[in-house]
Design an enzyme around this catalytic site. Structure first.
Site, short mmCIF file in Angstrom:
data_model
loop_
_atom_site.label_atom_id
_atom_site.label_comp_id
_atom_site.label_asym_id
_atom_site.label_seq_id
_atom_site.Cartn_x
_atom_site.Cartn_y
_atom_site.Cartn_z
N SER A 182 0.83 -1.20 0.00
CA SER A 182 0.00 0.00 0.00
C SER A 182 0.87 1.25 0.00
CB SER A 182 -0.94 -0.01 1.21
OG SER A 182 -1.89 1.03 1.08
N ASN A 183 0.31 2.38 0.36
CA ASN A 183 1.07 3.63 0.45
C ASN A 183 0.49 4.49 1.56
OD1 ASN A 183 -1.11 5.38 -0.64
ND2 ASN A 183 -0.85 4.06 -2.42
N ARG A 184 0.99 5.72 1.69
CA ARG A 184 0.67 6.53 2.87
C ARG A 184 -0.57 7.41 2.71
NH1 ARG A 184 5.25 6.20 5.96
NH2 ARG A 184 7.15 5.72 4.81
#
Ligand code: PMT
Length: 400
Positions: free
Chosen positions: A209-211
């Site tokens: 995923s990412n932030r």
């Protein structure tokens, strides 16, 4: 829709005046600011003190506040203050005075001097309501553009049954909300927004995923809803609650987001892609948690569909398409290339190079590049204000 709306509530002499206290409360509960004006006869049904206490503002029913000092209430100022002047209940007498322009009390003086739309919610006995004179007054008022909130049928104070009792406070508040919505700049526009990250599973508990926090997309959804748009927010996994009035579909993966986004875009007027969609997913994933020694040291990836690019391929007629570009360098060339490649009307660039911009923060600093060559550079602002700036430019892209 009623958030920060200024409602001038006019109360006239009917037994339904007791419902006006509940109405004032309901309007405030929905975010409106309420000031009350009463006719002298209304004060015999409910006290100004009740309404003043509920609204937190003095109630006006006369031209003078203090007969000895000559202190007076400025009816013109009140008339100019409101976004809408709602007369509820409106008696047969008041409807007639509205038609003739009679100015024999403070409320009628405000009526004549108000520049905002006047709305009436009649209340009276069934025969008074059916009377030719009342019906003719209502017809004249409607022809002058005064919306009438129809009274309801049921038991009346006289003991008779029929049409004449003022609509219930909640119905009036709903009516008012819909009315403001129909006047809003994005009334009847359908917007689909993607927001947040996607989670691409490796096994039952691990993912790529990412932030992204979803804050930028949710701020846009809130702003667009406030301007009357019908907003469908397709959200990846985030910690934010659904903005009031916005339809939210929660998804996990890019594939799920893609399927729902394509369907929703078919009937949308505007598509906005704020989501930080994972570009790749694991080629295979496990439905159970892998033990430490089972986890592969290299994960084979497979490309995810590009939702925005697919919207761009399907874009037709007057549909407007807005993309975002998150870059870690200046990013202008890359943003402009996405603008062209994905067939966008404009692209919003945010760079992590600028402190307070991009992922997770409550602020953002953006530049906008339009397909017609125009560009706009903004200061660091809250994501709410950034959403407003984006919507201001969006409005210039809509058919007039
Ligand atoms: O969620 P926040 O914490 O508030 O942060 C906001 C944000 C930084 C995520 C947001 O402002 C932002 O920049 N979103 C786009 C991030 C991104 O993935 O950019 P990109 O350059 O990879 O993609 C370009 C555009 O294509 C984006 O509109 C993206 O939504 C879209 N895209 C990308 C890949 C993909 N598979 N499908 C897409 O729709």
């Amino acid at each position: 829709m009623l958030h920060q709306k200024k409602i001038l509530l006019g109360i006239t002499g009917s037994i339904a005046a007791y419902k006006s206290a509940l109405l004032a409360r309901e309007l405030q509960r929905r975010g409106a600011e309420v000031r009350v004006i009463m006719t002298p006869s209304a004060t015999e049904f409910i006290t100004p003190l009740t309404l003043a206490t509920l609204t937190g503002h003095p109630v006006h029913s006369d031209f003078t506040e203090n007969k000895d000092s000559g202190e007076w209430t400025n009816h013109v100022e009140l008339g100019l203050w409101g976004d809408a002047f709602l007369i509820a209940p409106a008696t047969a007498q008041t409807l007639s005075a509205m038609v003739s322009g009679t100015c024999d009390n403070f409320l009628m003086a405000v009526h004549l001097s108000s520049r905002c739309p006047v709305i009436a919610a009649p209340a009276m006995d069934l025969d008074m309501f059916q009377h030719e004179a009342t019906q003719s007054n209502l017809k004249i008022l409607k022809s002058r553009g005064v919306p009438i909130i129809e009274p309801e049928s049921g038991a009346l104070a006289s003991g008779l049954e029929g049409k004449g009792r003022m609509a219930e406070p909640e119905s009036i508040a709903n009516w008012l909300e819909n009315w403001f919505r129909s006047k809003a700049p994005l009334a009847e526009k359908k917007v689909v927004i993607t927001a947040g990250p996607t989670h691409e599973p490796i096994d039952a508990v691990r993912f790529i995923s990412n932030r992204s926090s979803g804050k930028m997309g949710y701020a846009l959804a809130t702003e667009l809803n406030a301007l009357g748009a019908d907003v469908h927010l397709i959200s990846g996994p985030v910690q934010l609650s659904a903005p009031a009035g916005v339809q939210v579909t929660r998804v996990e993966t890019a594939i799920e987001m893609h399927t729902i986004a394509l369907k929703s875009f078919e009937t949308a007027d505007i598509g906005i892609a704020t989501a930080a969609v994972a570009d790749y997913r694991a080629k295979s994933s496990s439905s159970v948690k892998l033990h430490r020694d089972e986890i592969p040291t290299a994960i084979q990836l497979q490309e995810n569909p590009d939702i925005l690019a697919d919207w761009g391929k399907r874009k037709r007629g007057t549909q407007v398409l807005i993309g975002f570009a998150l870059e870690t360098d200046e990013g202008v060339e890359s943003a402009k290339s996405k603008l062209a490649r994905k067939n966008l009307d404009f692209i919003v660039l945010n760079s992590t190079q600028n402190e307070g911009a991009g992922f997770g923060t409550d602020t953002n600093q953006i530049s906008i590049f339009e397909q017609n060559g125009k560009s706009h550079i903004f200061d660091l602002k809250s994501k709410k204000e950034v959403a407003r700036d984006i919507v201001t430019i969006l409005l210039t892209h809509l058919p007039q």
